[in-house]
Design an enzyme around this catalytic site. Structure first.
Site, PDB file in Angstrom:
ATOM      1  N   ASP A 116       0.863  -1.178   0.000  1.00  0.00           N
ATOM      2  CA  ASP A 116       0.000   0.000   0.000  1.00  0.00           C
ATOM      3  C   ASP A 116       0.900   1.229   0.000  1.00  0.00           C
ATOM      4  OD1 ASP A 116      -2.889   1.033   0.326  1.00  0.00           O
ATOM      5  OD2 ASP A 116      -1.768   2.192   1.808  1.00  0.00           O
ATOM      6  N   GLU A 154       0.894   5.664   0.311  1.00  0.00           N
ATOM      7  CA  GLU A 154       0.215   6.942   0.530  1.00  0.00           C
ATOM      8  C   GLU A 154       0.971   7.970  -0.307  1.00  0.00           C
ATOM      9  OE1 GLU A 154      -2.514   6.829   1.985  1.00  0.00           O
ATOM     10  OE2 GLU A 154      -2.359   4.962   3.098  1.00  0.00           O
ATOM     11  N   HIS A 177      -4.836  10.421   4.867  1.00  0.00           N
ATOM     12  CA  HIS A 177      -3.778   9.670   5.561  1.00  0.00           C
ATOM     13  C   HIS A 177      -3.188  10.403   6.763  1.00  0.00           C
ATOM     14  CE1 HIS A 177      -1.125  12.280   3.265  1.00  0.00           C
ATOM     15  NE2 HIS A 177      -1.410  11.682   2.113  1.00  0.00           N
ATOM     16  N   HIS A 191      -5.874   3.582   6.592  1.00  0.00           N
ATOM     17  CA  HIS A 191      -5.494   4.766   5.826  1.00  0.00           C
ATOM     18  C   HIS A 191      -4.051   5.200   6.070  1.00  0.00           C
ATOM     19  CE1 HIS A 191      -9.570   4.926   4.461  1.00  0.00           C
ATOM     20  NE2 HIS A 191     -10.030   5.134   5.658  1.00  0.00           N
ATOM     21  N   ASP A 236      -3.162  -0.508   6.180  1.00  0.00           N
ATOM     22  CA  ASP A 236      -3.925  -1.034   5.049  1.00  0.00           C
ATOM     23  C   ASP A 236      -3.284  -2.299   4.475  1.00  0.00           C
ATOM     24  OD1 ASP A 236      -5.602   1.061   5.425  1.00  0.00           O
ATOM     25  OD2 ASP A 236      -5.172   2.084   3.542  1.00  0.00           O
TER      26      ASP A 236
END
Length: 311
Positions: A15, A17, A63, A154, A159
């Site tokens: 994942d 961000e 986030h 998040h 995640d």
């Protein structure tokens, strides 16, 4: 006889961000990866990344990572060799994988002038296939179905960890369904005929429902009372007036009271075409592209009707 050892299947659940949602101009600010070996967690890797770039407020609201949080984080040049070493050439697993893959691929092209060649597995697509009855196919729904909620949602590792817990179960169900689907391939011509019959039946039922609704409408307009079924449902009748508006006259008012996003539904397909056409100025195209908030991948088939005018 020596026992046969199961071959290792290694997959990297990831994942990221980012500073924003357009992979062509935004950058990764946090990466998390979970290495699965035959479905079991064997290693984790997470890091912040200082992109030396502004973080969009809309992304920060999701986030919670600020530019101050990244002040002492390693730069892209420092950390991405370690990130790509962790990923290796193994398949990448992500929810709406096109998003994470696009950012990693763009970063590799920018830093090393080469794309990444990993296959990617989209768990969002898999979830839609296994559970078509759910309207939502986000990670929250996936976590709910498989009982893998995480309080640190998040953030990249939160995640990725949720997905790593869900993925082996989802994969098993998806493979079972896929194997069943493969077993039906030899009957695809018959299945297409069956599909057309079902589609015809649905169209007929929709017409029947519309007929019934018309009768109910006449019943109520002639003064009929509410109708209650044996199982407790109540059929009632409401009517209200609606108006059309001149958007140019109310746009400023809607914007002033903060209601513009709710009042206006954007035609994404039209805007997408604008972003790729040469019929508008380049600066306008770039401005449109900078407003992108999501990337997704859709695959579908369509039915071409026979041309009845053809001899």
């Amino acid at each position: 006889m020596p026992r046969e050892t199961k071959p290792k299947e290694i997959e990297i659940v990831i994942d990221v961000e980012t500073t924003g949602l357009d992979y062509t101009r935004e950058r990764i600010i946090e990466f998390a990866g979970v290495k699965l070996v035959n479905g079991r967690v064997k290693e984790k890797f997470e890091t912040l990344v200082n992109p030396h770039q502004h973080i969009r407020k809309s992304s920060q609201a999701v986030h919670g990572i600020s530019e101050e949080d990244l002040a002492d984080a390693p730069s892209e040049e420092e950390i991405f060799p370690k990130i790509f070493e962790f990923i290796g050439n193994y398949p990448i697993v992500a929810h709406n994988a096109i998003f994470d893959f696009s950012f990693l691929n763009r970063t590799s092209k920018r830093l090393y002038n080469k794309p990444i060649e990993n296959n990617y597995i989209d768990t969002q697509m898999m979830f839609k296939e296994v559970y078509p009855q759910y309207e939502s196919c986000g990670l929250d729904m996936l976590a709910t179905v498989f009982g893998a909620n995480n309080k640190k949602r998040h953030r990249a590792m939160g995640d990725a960890s949720v997905l790593a817990k869900c993925y082996p179960k989802l994969k098993a169900l998806y493979n079972q369904k896929y194997n069943w689907q493969l077993s039906q391939i030899d009957h695809v011509e018959y299945l297409f005929e069956r599909y057309l019959r079902l589609q015809s039946a649905i169209n007929t039922m929709q017409s029947e429902i519309q007929d019934l609704r018309s009768i109910f409408k006449i019943y109520f307009e002639r003064g009929g009372d509410d109708i209650k079924s044996n199982t407790g449902e109540v059929l009632t009748y409401n009517h209200k007036k609606t108006f059309s508006y001149d958007f140019t006259q109310i746009k400023d008012v809607l914007e002033e009271i903060g209601a513009l996003p709710k009042a206006v539904k954007l035609n994404n397909a039209f805007v997408d075409r604008l972003a790729s056409t040469s019929s508008i100025p380049e600066d306008a195209r770039e401005k449109i592209k900078s407003a992108r908030v999501e990337i997704s991948e859709n695959k579908s088939f369509s039915i071409v009707k026979p041309d009845k005018n053809k001899n």
